[in-house]
Write a protein that holds these residues in place. Structure first.
Motif, PDB file in Angstrom:
ATOM      1  N   GLN A   1       0.845  -1.254   0.071  1.00 34.19           N
ATOM      2  CA  GLN A   1      -0.017   0.133   0.028  1.00 34.19           C
ATOM      3  C   GLN A   1       0.894   1.418   0.027  1.00 34.19           C
ATOM      4  OE1 GLN A   1      -2.252   0.559   3.599  1.00 34.19           O
ATOM      5  NE2 GLN A   1      -3.904   1.490   2.501  1.00 34.19           N
TER       6      GLN A   1
ATOM      7  N   LYS B   1     -11.022  -7.741  -4.165  1.00 35.51           N
ATOM      8  CA  LYS B   1     -11.299  -6.490  -4.468  1.00 35.51           C
ATOM      9  C   LYS B   1     -12.344  -5.973  -3.764  1.00 35.51           C
ATOM     10  CE  LYS B   1     -11.426  -5.269  -9.023  1.00 35.51           C
ATOM     11  NZ  LYS B   1     -11.852  -5.210 -10.285  1.00 35.51           N
TER      12      LYS B   1
ATOM     13  N   GLN C   1     -14.103  -1.618  -2.859  1.00 36.53           N
ATOM     14  CA  GLN C   1     -13.953  -0.112  -3.245  1.00 36.53           C
ATOM     15  C   GLN C   1     -12.929   0.535  -2.410  1.00 36.53           C
ATOM     16  OE1 GLN C   1     -17.883   1.655  -3.036  1.00 36.53           O
ATOM     17  NE2 GLN C   1     -18.280   1.105  -5.020  1.00 36.53           N
ATOM     18  N   GLN C   2     -12.661   0.224  -1.105  1.00 34.90           N
ATOM     19  CA  GLN C   2     -11.585   0.885  -0.181  1.00 34.90           C
ATOM     20  C   GLN C   2     -10.520   0.459  -0.819  1.00 34.90           C
ATOM     21  OE1 GLN C   2     -12.201   3.087   2.071  1.00 34.90           O
ATOM     22  NE2 GLN C   2     -10.257   3.281   2.160  1.00 34.90           N
ATOM     23  N   ARG C   3     -10.178  -0.887  -1.131  1.00 35.73           N
ATOM     24  CA  ARG C   3      -8.936  -1.419  -1.601  1.00 35.73           C
ATOM     25  C   ARG C   3      -8.438  -0.612  -3.005  1.00 35.73           C
ATOM     26  NH1 ARG C   3      -8.841  -7.544   0.389  1.00 35.73           N
ATOM     27  NH2 ARG C   3      -8.392  -7.184   2.506  1.00 35.73           N
ATOM     28  N   GLU C   4      -9.408  -0.323  -3.670  1.00 35.38           N
ATOM     29  CA  GLU C   4      -9.290   0.176  -5.056  1.00 35.38           C
ATOM     30  C   GLU C   4      -8.468   1.498  -4.949  1.00 35.38           C
ATOM     31  OE1 GLU C   4     -11.602  -1.326  -8.664  1.00 35.38           O
ATOM     32  OE2 GLU C   4     -13.193  -1.148  -7.028  1.00 35.38           O
ATOM     33  N   LYS C   5      -8.825   2.071  -3.860  1.00 34.91           N
ATOM     34  CA  LYS C   5      -8.423   3.580  -3.600  1.00 34.91           C
ATOM     35  C   LYS C   5      -6.775   3.624  -3.834  1.00 34.91           C
ATOM     36  CE  LYS C   5     -12.173   5.428  -1.314  1.00 34.91           C
ATOM     37  NZ  LYS C   5     -12.484   5.825   0.006  1.00 34.91           N
ATOM     38  N   ASP C   6      -6.330   2.640  -3.471  1.00 33.06           N
ATOM     39  CA  ASP C   6      -4.877   2.346  -3.170  1.00 33.06           C
ATOM     40  C   ASP C   6      -4.113   1.340  -4.106  1.00 33.06           C
ATOM     41  OD1 ASP C   6      -4.608   3.912  -0.653  1.00 33.06           O
ATOM     42  OD2 ASP C   6      -5.602   2.304   0.241  1.00 33.06           O
TER      43      ASP C   6
ATOM     44  N   TYR D   1      -4.291  -1.240  -8.077  1.00 37.88           N
ATOM     45  CA  TYR D   1      -4.681  -1.719  -9.373  1.00 37.88           C
ATOM     46  C   TYR D   1      -4.941  -3.306  -8.967  1.00 37.88           C
ATOM     47  CZ  TYR D   1      -2.677   2.540 -11.140  1.00 37.88           C
ATOM     48  OH  TYR D   1      -2.213   3.762 -11.418  1.00 37.88           O
TER      49      TYR D   1
ATOM     50  N   THR E   1       0.410  -1.486  -6.330  1.00 38.04           N
ATOM     51  CA  THR E   1       0.002  -0.214  -5.748  1.00 38.04           C
ATOM     52  C   THR E   1       0.031   1.036  -6.804  1.00 38.04           C
ATOM     53  OG1 THR E   1       1.136   1.679  -4.203  1.00 38.04           O
ATOM     54  CG2 THR E   1       2.584   0.174  -5.548  1.00 38.04           C
ATOM     55  N   ARG E   2      -0.760   1.981  -6.364  1.00 37.73           N
ATOM     56  CA  ARG E   2      -1.301   3.094  -7.175  1.00 37.73           C
ATOM     57  C   ARG E   2      -0.102   4.227  -6.832  1.00 37.73           C
ATOM     58  NH1 ARG E   2      -6.178   3.501  -9.651  1.00 37.73           N
ATOM     59  NH2 ARG E   2      -7.576   1.793  -9.202  1.00 37.73           N
TER      60      ARG E   2
END
Length: 267
Positions: free
Chosen positions: A77, A89, A91-96, A98, A217-218
């Motif tokens: 992260q 997967k 929504q919360q994890r998709e913020k951080d 791919y 990680t994004r």
């Protein structure tokens, strides 16, 4: 301890006569989660094999670092490692992160300790679990039903660093139930208590059906293109004979196949 894997890597170096730079490698955190991931299994487990093979065909080597799962997630992260594998997967994890396309599917169930050989524990909804000590793993999510019941205080959930800790505390009588993937639970029981495996049971009703994925990680913008490339390679892996054999061996196991029949419910 980090380990580097790339199937066919040596032959590729001999053909090209060059070493790949750091841009042609990816560092992924992982943990002990047999049969999916483990540094003690061939190819580091079936999930690791899939990831390693997809990247290898694209000239990318993989380094795996084994940590407690919560730490594995945080290291990825915050961008200290490129990503991790074995995550679901939301929504919360998709913020951080791919997310890759699914690598494998799994089924979370409740394990319990039998006080009689033929004891079977059943449940219909979370109100049936009131007053029971339920073990769960730090950093894991178990679906909206379980998580809501936990948040609302409808169930008593105790968190531990790993699934292995859950099995140990279940065996010692410190927990009434332990929630985890069916195949992971069976493997950990056989590994830790091979002569007492008949003492353990698990529910037929599923807590959650899930799809396990690799995450990147994004924090590193280049990971968007890397994930797109990975998903393209993953789609073609269905023709790989070793992957097919390994996947077939997992899917044929009772801890997996018994949850594929019609009528199996999830909580």
């Amino acid at each position: 301890m980090p380990r580097i894997h790339s199937l066919g890597w040596l032959s590729l170096m001999l053909l090209t006569g060059t070493l790949y730079a750091s841009s042609n490698s990816v560092r992924l955190t992982s943990g002990e989660w047999p049969p999916y991931t483990s540094e003690h299994l061939p190819y580091d487990g079936i999930m690791s094999y899939i990831v390693t093979e997809v990247f290898s065909k694209q000239g990318i080597r993989v380094e795996y670092g084994y940590f407690p799962w919560k730490r594995s997630f945080r290291l990825a992260q915050y961008g200290e490692w490129d990503g991790s594998l074995g995550w679901t997967k939301n929504q919360q994890r998709e913020k951080d992160f791919y997310f890759s396309e699914p690598l494998l599917n799994g089924h979370d169930v409740f394990f319990y300790l039998k006080d009689m050989p033929d004891k079977v524990f059943t449940w219909k909804d979370y109100s049936d679990l009131k007053g029971l000590k339920i073990g769960a793993t730090l950093g894991y999510i178990y679906g909206p039903g379980f998580d809501k019941a936990d948040l609302d205080g409808e169930i008593n959930v105790l968190r531990f660093p790993s699934d292995a800790d859950l099995i140990r505390n279940l065996y010692l009588g410190r927990l009434d139930l332990a929630v985890m993937d069916a195949c992971v639970g069976h493997d950990l029981i056989e590994l830790s208590y091979p002569t007492h495996s008949s003492l353990f049971g698990h529910t037929r009703k599923v807590v959650r059906n899930s799809s396990f994925r690799m995450i990147l990680t994004r924090k590193k913008p280049e990971n968007a293109g890397l994930m797109e490339k990975f998903n393209q390679g993953l789609a073609s892996l269905r023709d790989d004979p070793v992957a097919f054999k390994m996947l077939s061996s997992v899917y044929a196991r009772p801890c997996y196949s018994e949850y594929l029949s019609e009528g199996t419910n999830s909580g």
